[in-house]
Scaffold this active site. Structure first.
Site, PDB file in Angstrom:
ATOM      1  N   ARG A  96       0.829  -1.209   0.000  1.00 31.05           N
ATOM      2  CA  ARG A  96       0.000   0.000   0.000  1.00 31.05           C
ATOM      3  C   ARG A  96       0.864   1.260   0.000  1.00 31.05           C
ATOM      4  O   ARG A  96       0.496   2.272  -0.559  1.00 31.05           O
ATOM      5  CB  ARG A  96      -0.889  -0.016   1.244  1.00 31.05           C
ATOM      6  N   TYR A  97       2.001   1.216   0.671  1.00 30.02           N
ATOM      7  CA  TYR A  97       2.911   2.354   0.774  1.00 30.02           C
ATOM      8  C   TYR A  97       4.239   1.919   0.156  1.00 30.02           C
ATOM      9  O   TYR A  97       4.619   0.747   0.251  1.00 30.02           O
ATOM     10  CB  TYR A  97       3.159   2.721   2.241  1.00 30.02           C
ATOM     11  N   ARG A 100       7.026  -0.122   2.483  1.00 31.32           N
ATOM     12  CA  ARG A 100       6.694  -1.266   3.335  1.00 31.32           C
ATOM     13  C   ARG A 100       5.611  -2.140   2.719  1.00 31.32           C
ATOM     14  O   ARG A 100       4.780  -1.646   1.960  1.00 31.32           O
ATOM     15  CB  ARG A 100       6.270  -0.807   4.727  1.00 31.32           C
ATOM     16  N   CYS A 109      -5.617 -17.273  14.475  1.00 33.69           N
ATOM     17  CA  CYS A 109      -5.241 -16.441  15.618  1.00 33.69           C
ATOM     18  C   CYS A 109      -5.462 -17.245  16.890  1.00 33.69           C
ATOM     19  O   CYS A 109      -6.209 -18.229  16.893  1.00 33.69           O
ATOM     20  CB  CYS A 109      -6.114 -15.189  15.677  1.00 33.69           C
ATOM     21  N   CYS A 113     -11.285 -11.856  17.552  1.00 36.96           N
ATOM     22  CA  CYS A 113     -11.891 -10.633  18.065  1.00 36.96           C
ATOM     23  C   CYS A 113     -13.179 -10.383  17.292  1.00 36.96           C
ATOM     24  O   CYS A 113     -13.201 -10.495  16.061  1.00 36.96           O
ATOM     25  CB  CYS A 113     -10.918  -9.473  17.872  1.00 36.96           C
ATOM     26  N   CYS A 116     -12.964  -7.872  14.350  1.00 34.73           N
ATOM     27  CA  CYS A 116     -11.783  -7.991  13.472  1.00 34.73           C
ATOM     28  C   CYS A 116     -12.060  -7.468  12.066  1.00 34.73           C
ATOM     29  O   CYS A 116     -13.044  -7.829  11.443  1.00 34.73           O
ATOM     30  CB  CYS A 116     -11.353  -9.453  13.389  1.00 34.73           C
ATOM     31  N   ARG A 118     -10.404  -8.251   9.522  1.00 32.85           N
ATOM     32  CA  ARG A 118     -10.180  -9.325   8.545  1.00 32.85           C
ATOM     33  C   ARG A 118     -11.027 -10.546   8.896  1.00 32.85           C
ATOM     34  O   ARG A 118     -10.660 -11.670   8.601  1.00 32.85           O
ATOM     35  CB  ARG A 118      -8.693  -9.704   8.498  1.00 32.85           C
ATOM     36  N   ASP A 279     -13.118  -0.342  11.972  1.00 33.22           N
ATOM     37  CA  ASP A 279     -13.297  -0.483  10.522  1.00 33.22           C
ATOM     38  C   ASP A 279     -14.707  -0.974  10.205  1.00 33.22           C
ATOM     39  O   ASP A 279     -15.406  -1.517  11.070  1.00 33.22           O
ATOM     40  CB  ASP A 279     -12.257  -1.465   9.970  1.00 33.22           C
ATOM     41  N   ASP A 316      -8.418   3.790   8.868  1.00 32.34           N
ATOM     42  CA  ASP A 316      -8.044   3.169   7.595  1.00 32.34           C
ATOM     43  C   ASP A 316      -9.122   3.526   6.588  1.00 32.34           C
ATOM     44  O   ASP A 316     -10.285   3.111   6.730  1.00 32.34           O
ATOM     45  CB  ASP A 316      -7.937   1.650   7.745  1.00 32.34           C
ATOM     46  N   LYS A 323      -3.932   4.796   5.889  1.00 29.85           N
ATOM     47  CA  LYS A 323      -4.345   5.362   7.171  1.00 29.85           C
ATOM     48  C   LYS A 323      -4.317   6.877   7.137  1.00 29.85           C
ATOM     49  O   LYS A 323      -3.385   7.465   6.592  1.00 29.85           O
ATOM     50  CB  LYS A 323      -3.367   4.928   8.274  1.00 29.85           C
TER      51      LYS A 323
HETATM   52  S1  SF4 Z   1      -7.954  -8.501  15.249  1.00 28.94           S
HETATM   53 FE1  SF4 Z   1      -8.357 -10.175  13.803  1.00 28.94          FE
HETATM   54  S2  SF4 Z   1      -6.316 -10.764  13.044  1.00 28.94           S
HETATM   55 FE2  SF4 Z   1      -6.018  -9.601  14.961  1.00 28.94          FE
HETATM   56  S3  SF4 Z   1      -5.975 -11.153  16.605  1.00 28.94           S
HETATM   57 FE3  SF4 Z   1      -8.081 -10.388  16.464  1.00 28.94          FE
HETATM   58  S4  SF4 Z   1      -9.070 -11.883  15.078  1.00 28.94           S
HETATM   59 FE4  SF4 Z   1      -6.864 -12.114  14.786  1.00 28.94          FE
END
Ligand code: SF4
Length: 351
Positions: A96-97, A100, A109, A113, A116, A118, A279, A316, A323
């Site tokens: 994206r940049y 990096r 994971c 979360c 999340c 993603r 997000d 984002d 960002k």
């Molecule tokens: S935010 Fe998403 S990628 Fe990060 S630890 Fe939690 S579930 Fe996993």
């Protein structure tokens, strides 16, 4: 690449297990099964022990225990809210940049979360770890782009890989002359601190590149004694630590909690880095605040704690544009006047 250490046997992964553990009401089971069929669930023993099952608004539970609110999608939410796909030249790489790249090695994971960004890509049954071939192609891409100074390992959580595999990856990256920084984004020091053992710490240090670790935590209670000890093992090994948090409704959207979180980071030798605005991930509206509320909190934080404790409040931009800092302005001046001609008294501190 399929060498993930799967020792987290005691991790709660099914709604029925959450009900049995007293972390979700039995009456909610059917709804939670529907949520879990779409979005992965995992609550490690360390995180389960932190949840106050008697508190229906427990800020740790809000982050990890699924809710039927996740079945409600709002306009604008989408499966790739920060536009990773639009910036992915080869599998696993997001560029994206200029200086990096993200290198997404795994899609699992320690915990999942509920907010999340993603969430449509992580978890069992979603995309899997990069194949060896895709990994090699990703390395070739980095090798061919001499402007890439920093490689950010993310995912999923890279620290779900075994120390042996991680040390191979670190060595592969550090062998590329122009790669000077390897940054790893992880929730493991909080979610499963015992994984940060001597072997993991040794794997993260490599000749030829500097390792930085970004530790993800959102509430001061996550920085338990074990989590603090895990962070200390990393810091004692000379690995610089920065924080990442997400501003979450009912978790950390009050000044006292944010203050305690930032102070806890600094006490752990973790420099507060990013406070992300939530997000537009599907089914996460119940956890998002408004940007105005976030700016107000940042203003309150500025008045309450040392500069060491100030993160950047960032958004984002949907679509893969990167960002943007969205913290409050502290100084205003009439737009019609050039700054270098303005007497000092005409500036006004915005309060
Ligand atoms: S935010 Fe998403 S990628 Fe990060 S630890 Fe939690 S579930 Fe996993």
């Amino acid at each position: 690449m399929n060498r993930i250490d799967a020792k987290l046997a005691a991790t709660l992964r099914r709604p029925g297990e959450l009900v049995e553990a007293g972390l979700a009401p039995a009456a909610a089971l059917a709804g939670l099964e529907t949520v879990a069929a779409r979005y992965a669930v995992a609550v490690t023993p360390d995180i389960a022990a932190l949840i106050d099952a008697g508190d229906p608004d427990d800020p740790i539970a809000r982050q990890f225990i699924p809710s039927v609110d996740e079945l409600v999608e709002q306009p604008g939410e989408n499966a790739d809210p920060i536009g990773d796909d639009a910036r992915s030249p080869v599998a696993g790489i997001v560029h994206r940049y200029p200086d990096r790249v993200l290198f997404k090695l795994v899609h699992v994971c320690a915990v999942y979360c509920r907010f999340c960004f993603r969430r449509e890509m992580v978890g069992p049954g979603k995309a899997t770890a990069l194949s060896d071939e895709a990994y090699r192609t990703g390395l070739d891409y980095i090798r061919a782009h001499s402007e890439v100074w920093e490689v950010i390992l993310t995912g999923g959580d890279p620290l779900m890989l075994s120390p042996r595999r991680l040390s191979e990856i670190m060595a592969d990256l550090a062998a590329i002359d122009h790669v000077k920084i390897i940054r790893i984004h992880t929730r493991v020091p909080v979610a499963d601190p015992a994984r940060i053992g001597d072997d993991m710490v040794a794997a993260l240090r490599v000749e030829g590149a500097t390792t930085w670790i970004a530790v993800h935590a959102n509430h001061p209670r996550e920085l338990t004694g074990s989590a603090r000890a895990a962070c200390a093992r990393l810091a004692d090994a000379g690995i610089p630590l920065v924080s990442q948090s997400v501003l979450l409704r009912g978790v950390n959207d009050d000044a006292a909690t944010l203050e305690a979180l930032m102070r806890a980071f600094v006490e752990c030798r973790i420099k507060p880095y990013y406070l992300h605005h939530g997000d537009l991930a599907p089914g996460t509206a119940h956890l998002r605040t408004t940007i105005e509320a976030g700016q107000e909190l940042m203003r309150a934080l500025r008045g309450r704690v040392s500069g060491l404790c100030q993160p950047d409040y960032v958004l984002d931009i949907p679509g893969g544009y990167g960002k943007a800092p969205i913290g409050p302005n502290y100084l205003s001046q009439p737009a019609s006047l050039a700054r270098d001609r303005l007497p000092e008294q005409q500036y006004r501190i915005v309060d």
